[in-house]
Design an enzyme around this catalytic site. Structure first.
Site, PDB file in Angstrom:
ATOM      1  CG  ASN A  99      -2.228  -0.553   0.910  1.00  0.00           C
ATOM      2  OD1 ASN A  99      -2.947  -0.160   0.035  1.00  0.00           O
ATOM      3  ND2 ASN A  99      -2.567  -1.620   1.504  1.00  0.00           N
ATOM      4  CB  CYS A 100      -0.279   4.648  -0.421  1.00  0.00           C
ATOM      5  SG  CYS A 100       0.225   6.420  -0.141  1.00  0.00           S
ATOM      6  N   PRO A 101       2.801   4.261   0.955  1.00  0.00           N
ATOM      7  CG  PRO A 101       4.719   5.766   1.707  1.00  0.00           C
ATOM      8  CD  PRO A 101       3.588   4.748   2.323  1.00  0.00           C
ATOM      9  CG  LEU A 102       5.547   0.569   1.637  1.00  0.00           C
ATOM     10  CD1 LEU A 102       5.409  -0.923   2.172  1.00  0.00           C
ATOM     11  CD2 LEU A 102       6.886   0.851   1.727  1.00  0.00           C
ATOM     12  CG  ASP A 133      -2.265   1.384  -3.734  1.00  0.00           C
ATOM     13  OD1 ASP A 133      -3.711   1.531  -3.669  1.00  0.00           O
ATOM     14  OD2 ASP A 133      -1.458   2.249  -3.409  1.00  0.00           O
TER      15      ASP A 133
END
Lengths: 79, 160
Positions: A15-18, A42
């Site tokens: 998920n954000c920000p990965l 995502d």
């Protein structure tokens, strides 16, 4: 048309920000002109990748969606 | 081409020390670096817990007075001993399932990416903190003037 990628990055399940952070890291290892293929699940990554591309100048040359997996082909265009 | 232009900059004040409020400054700063921007975070008051060695791994979320919890809890229950710990465990388990980065991971990413991390000198005095209580890889503690000097040239400034 088949695009030949020089590097593959799997961000599925992240998920954000990965996905953005990992994409940035992965593209740093490439030479200008080389292509990174990134897969993410995502749903926000579609807009996020577009914004990232706009800001960094790295070009998204193709996107695909396949069973909830978003596939990005990014050409490194800047250092 | 992009590197010829001066970099865009984001300046953030992190003033909260709960698990949920530790995320936005770190997510924004690390993403900014990934987008070829500069980023700096000024940690003040409870925000210092995010970069304090003894608390950064155990930030909590309180159900008391928090009607936004995904599983709402009446305040009279939330006030019972152990409820904050329970809510924290639940939140961390949801975050783990969603593969959200942990706070220590994001801090390491921030340091590796060159995010400037400042501790507020005044808040450290108030809380009785020494520089050795805080994580390595951050700048020397500073005051409002240093942050403002950085923020005045920023394109995005946030108080969190």
């Amino acid at each position: 048309m088949e695009i030949k990628s020089d590097k593959f990055l799997d961000c599925k399940g992240l998920n954000c920000p990965l996905p953005i952070l990992k994409t940035k890291k992965a593209i740093e290892d490439l030479q200008i002109g080389q292509i990174l293929e990134m897969h993410a699940t995502d749903p926000g990554s579609k807009n996020d990748m577009a914004a990232w591309s706009k800001r960094t100048g790295n070009e998204i040359i193709k996107t695909n969606e396949n069973n909830g997996v978003f596939i990005f082909f990014v050409r490194k265009t800047s250092l | 081409m992009a590197e010829k232009k001066p970099k865009k900059r984001i300046a953030i004040i992190a003033s909260k020390g709960t698990l949920d409020m530790a995320y936005p400054p770190l997510i924004l700063a690390t993403t900014a670096i990934a987008m070829d921007m500069e980023a700096g975070i000024f940690f003040t008051f409870y925000g210092l817990n995010i970069i304090k060695k003894s608390t950064m791994n155990s930030l909590k979320i309180a159900p008391l007075g928090n009607p936004a919890m995904p599983v709402p809890m009446p305040n009279i229950i939330g006030a019972l001993p152990g409820m904050t710990a329970m809510a924290t465990v639940m939140m961390k388990s949801w975050m783990g399932k969603a593969n959200v980065a942990t706070i220590p991971q994001l801090i390491q990413t921030a340091i590796d990416g060159g995010v400037r991390l400042w501790a507020c000198q005044m808040a450290m005095e108030v809380m009785g903190l020494k520089k050795s209580d805080l994580i390595d890889g951050i700048e020397d503690p500073v005051g409002a003037a240093t942050f403002l000097d950085y923020a005045v040239d920023a394109d995005v400034s946030l108080f969190i």
